[in-house]
Design a protein around this motif. Structure first.
Motif, PDB file in Angstrom:
ATOM      1  N   ARG A 192       1.129  -1.006  -0.088  1.00  0.00           N
ATOM      2  CA  ARG A 192      -0.033   0.183  -0.368  1.00  0.00           C
ATOM      3  C   ARG A 192       0.634   1.436  -0.033  1.00  0.00           C
ATOM      4  O   ARG A 192       0.640   2.865  -0.637  1.00  0.00           O
ATOM      5  CB  ARG A 192      -0.245   0.192   1.197  1.00  0.00           C
ATOM      6  CG  ARG A 192      -1.706   1.524   1.096  1.00  0.00           C
ATOM      7  CD  ARG A 192      -2.724   1.401   2.341  1.00  0.00           C
ATOM      8  NE  ARG A 192      -3.608   2.557   2.130  1.00  0.00           N
ATOM      9  CZ  ARG A 192      -4.377   2.870   3.319  1.00  0.00           C
ATOM     10  NH1 ARG A 192      -4.042   2.529   3.705  1.00  0.00           N
ATOM     11  NH2 ARG A 192      -5.114   3.823   2.585  1.00  0.00           N
ATOM     12  N   GLU A 196       0.912   4.394  -3.079  1.00  0.00           N
ATOM     13  CA  GLU A 196       0.844   4.975  -3.133  1.00  0.00           C
ATOM     14  C   GLU A 196       2.365   6.256  -3.473  1.00  0.00           C
ATOM     15  O   GLU A 196       1.428   7.078  -4.006  1.00  0.00           O
ATOM     16  CB  GLU A 196       0.716   5.395  -1.382  1.00  0.00           C
ATOM     17  CG  GLU A 196      -0.821   4.675  -0.422  1.00  0.00           C
ATOM     18  CD  GLU A 196      -2.034   5.589  -0.825  1.00  0.00           C
ATOM     19  OE1 GLU A 196      -2.595   5.091  -2.723  1.00  0.00           O
ATOM     20  OE2 GLU A 196      -2.223   6.307  -1.109  1.00  0.00           O
ATOM     21  N   GLU A 325      -8.513   1.444  -2.146  1.00  0.00           N
ATOM     22  CA  GLU A 325      -8.125   2.734  -1.234  1.00  0.00           C
ATOM     23  C   GLU A 325      -9.624   3.050  -0.764  1.00  0.00           C
ATOM     24  O   GLU A 325      -9.464   3.758   0.043  1.00  0.00           O
ATOM     25  CB  GLU A 325      -7.987   3.860  -1.811  1.00  0.00           C
ATOM     26  CG  GLU A 325      -6.426   3.688  -2.091  1.00  0.00           C
ATOM     27  CD  GLU A 325      -5.405   3.617  -1.055  1.00  0.00           C
ATOM     28  OE1 GLU A 325      -6.114   4.171   0.435  1.00  0.00           O
ATOM     29  OE2 GLU A 325      -4.731   2.304  -0.272  1.00  0.00           O
ATOM     30  N   TYR A 328     -10.509   1.516   2.270  1.00  0.00           N
ATOM     31  CA  TYR A 328      -9.935   2.489   3.195  1.00  0.00           C
ATOM     32  C   TYR A 328     -10.315   3.375   3.492  1.00  0.00           C
ATOM     33  O   TYR A 328     -10.412   4.166   4.863  1.00  0.00           O
ATOM     34  CB  TYR A 328      -8.344   2.470   3.046  1.00  0.00           C
ATOM     35  CG  TYR A 328      -8.198   1.845   3.389  1.00  0.00           C
ATOM     36  CD1 TYR A 328      -7.620   0.660   4.592  1.00  0.00           C
ATOM     37  CD2 TYR A 328      -6.996   1.092   1.837  1.00  0.00           C
ATOM     38  CE1 TYR A 328      -6.369  -0.289   4.187  1.00  0.00           C
ATOM     39  CE2 TYR A 328      -6.180  -0.482   2.483  1.00  0.00           C
ATOM     40  CZ  TYR A 328      -6.457  -1.420   3.636  1.00  0.00           C
ATOM     41  OH  TYR A 328      -5.350  -2.537   4.326  1.00  0.00           O
TER      42      TYR A 328
END
Ligand code: NAD
Ligand code: DAU
Length: 333
Positions: A192, A196, A325, A328
């Motif tokens: 992740r 990112e 995402e 999240y």
């Protein structure tokens, strides 16, 4: 042992294990048995000789399908699971179904057909340790899982132990620490953060970032599982770990440095509820009794290779990123 089934062989650790066995045991055939959930990807096992690597697209909870597959093999290595803690906190039911019912179906199939089983589990079944606790997890540490994920894995381990004792099933269990390496889903911590940064955004640390994980390269997990499959004592539990304890802040800072960024350029986001503080593995039994040793213990080099893999394989992870995402965002992390 020439003909094995690998459940979850299209996922992160399962597919790395398939590549490992393909290389290390050239006379074996491998049947990947996988439901291809959001975490499974056939690309992970692409390019392997189809004479030696077969694929069955099926669910481990499907009694008839798992029974038919097990009837044809010499041994089954069981990786398939719902594997992500954050998902289990949001939506626990799939963890109960796959990790508990699915393992039960496999146990019944190996009992009926008299086949060898290796059950892949996690160090999280032992709960967590304090940061300053000199102890590490051993095979005798009492089970004390914290999350729906870890409690479902603990349940599956207990089923395996009961089927060994009550029915004489020929099974071993391994409990491994946090893996990293290629083909890991972008929902997990290291991929992740790498992705990112590759997208021009900042890494996201839960809470203060002080939680410690005991990192092991997935190649070392694979060699540990293969060692136990071939040499392990039936009914035994082996812990797999490579003395790789690091806190999350250290991992993110090293990753940013390796990616040529400012090592302090990350955000703190809200913490995971019930977040386990520290995991640490004592792998003495596996080392002393079966002679296993980890090879990929240079974390800096392993993390640099992992950064390079995600940099070079954008087409593998980009399709997964937006949905991950979005989940999240719902969790506020
Ligand atoms: P993953 O989520 O990347 O892959 C799971 C795989 O299982 C996917 O291919 C998915 O399609 C398949 N699957 C899921 N449900 C299924 C079902 N009902 N029937 C058939 N296939 C199904 O998981 P991972 O990180 O590779 O973990 C693999 C195993 O290793 C799990 O049992 C996990 O508990 C254990 N483990 C993981 C780690 C880690 O750091 N990731 C550490 C120790 C142990
Ligand atoms: O210990 C073995 C376990 O390791 C396996 O059984 C699980 O399948 C595997 O997912 C992993 O569990 P963790 O919960 O430890 O891994 P995760 O990658 O989700 O998180 C690692 C640490 O990083 C944890 O302390 C939470 C933190 N974290 C995670 C994410 C996704 C962050 O700080 N930021 C993040 O964005």
């Amino acid at each position: 042992m020439k003909n094995i089934i690998v459940t979850g062989g299209a996922g992160f650790i399962g597919s790395n294990f398939v590549h490992h066995v393909f290389r290390e045991r050239p006379d074996w055939t491998i049947t990947v048995y996988d439901a291809l959930t959001y975490a499974g990807n056939r690309k992970n096992i692409e390019g392997l000789d189809p004479e030696r690597v077969k694929f069955i697209h099926a669910n481990i909870c499907d009694e008839a399908a798992i029974d038919a597959a097990v009837a044809e093999c010499d041994a089954i290595v069981h990786f398939a699971a719902e594997s992500h803690n954050d998902n289990s906190l949001h939506s626990p039911y799939p963890f109960i179904e796959t990790n508990i019912i699915g393992t039960y179906r496999i146990l019944e199939a190996v009992r009926k057909h008299g086949k060898r089983l290796h059950h892949v589990s996690t160090d999280e079944v032992y709960g967590d340790l304090e940061l300053d606790d000199p102890a590490k997890f051993t095979p005798d540490t009492p089970y004390n899982p914290s999350s729906p994920y870890s409690s479902s894995k603990a349940s599956s381990d207990l089923l395996v132990r009961a089927w060994v004792r009550s029915f004489g099933v020929q099974a071993t269990i391994s409990n491994c620490s946090n893996n990293y390496g290629p083909y890991q889903h972008v929902e997990k911590f290291i991929p992740r953060q790498i992705t990112e940064v590759l997208l021009g955004r900042k890494p996201k640390l839960y809470g203060a970032g002080e939680n410690v994980r005991d990192w092991i390269h997935t190649e070392d997990h694979s060699s540990g599982v293969l060692t136990i499959l071939e040499k392990g004592s039936i009914g035994e539990t082996y812990l797999i770990g490579a003395d790789g304890e690091k806190n999350n802040k250290e991992v993110v800072e090293l990753m940013l440095e390796l990616m040529g960024k400012d090592a302090k350029d990350y955000d703190h986001v809200s913490d995971r509820p019930g977040h386990d503080m520290r995991y640490a593995i004592d792998a003495t039994r596996l080392q002393n009794e079966l002679g296993w040793r980890p090879k990929y213990t240079d974390f800096r080099a392993g993390l640099a290779d992992t950064v390079a893999w995600y940099t070079d394989n954008r087409s593998w992870w980009e399709p997964l990123k937006a949905e991950t995402e979005a989940k999240y965002k719902e969790l506020g992390r």
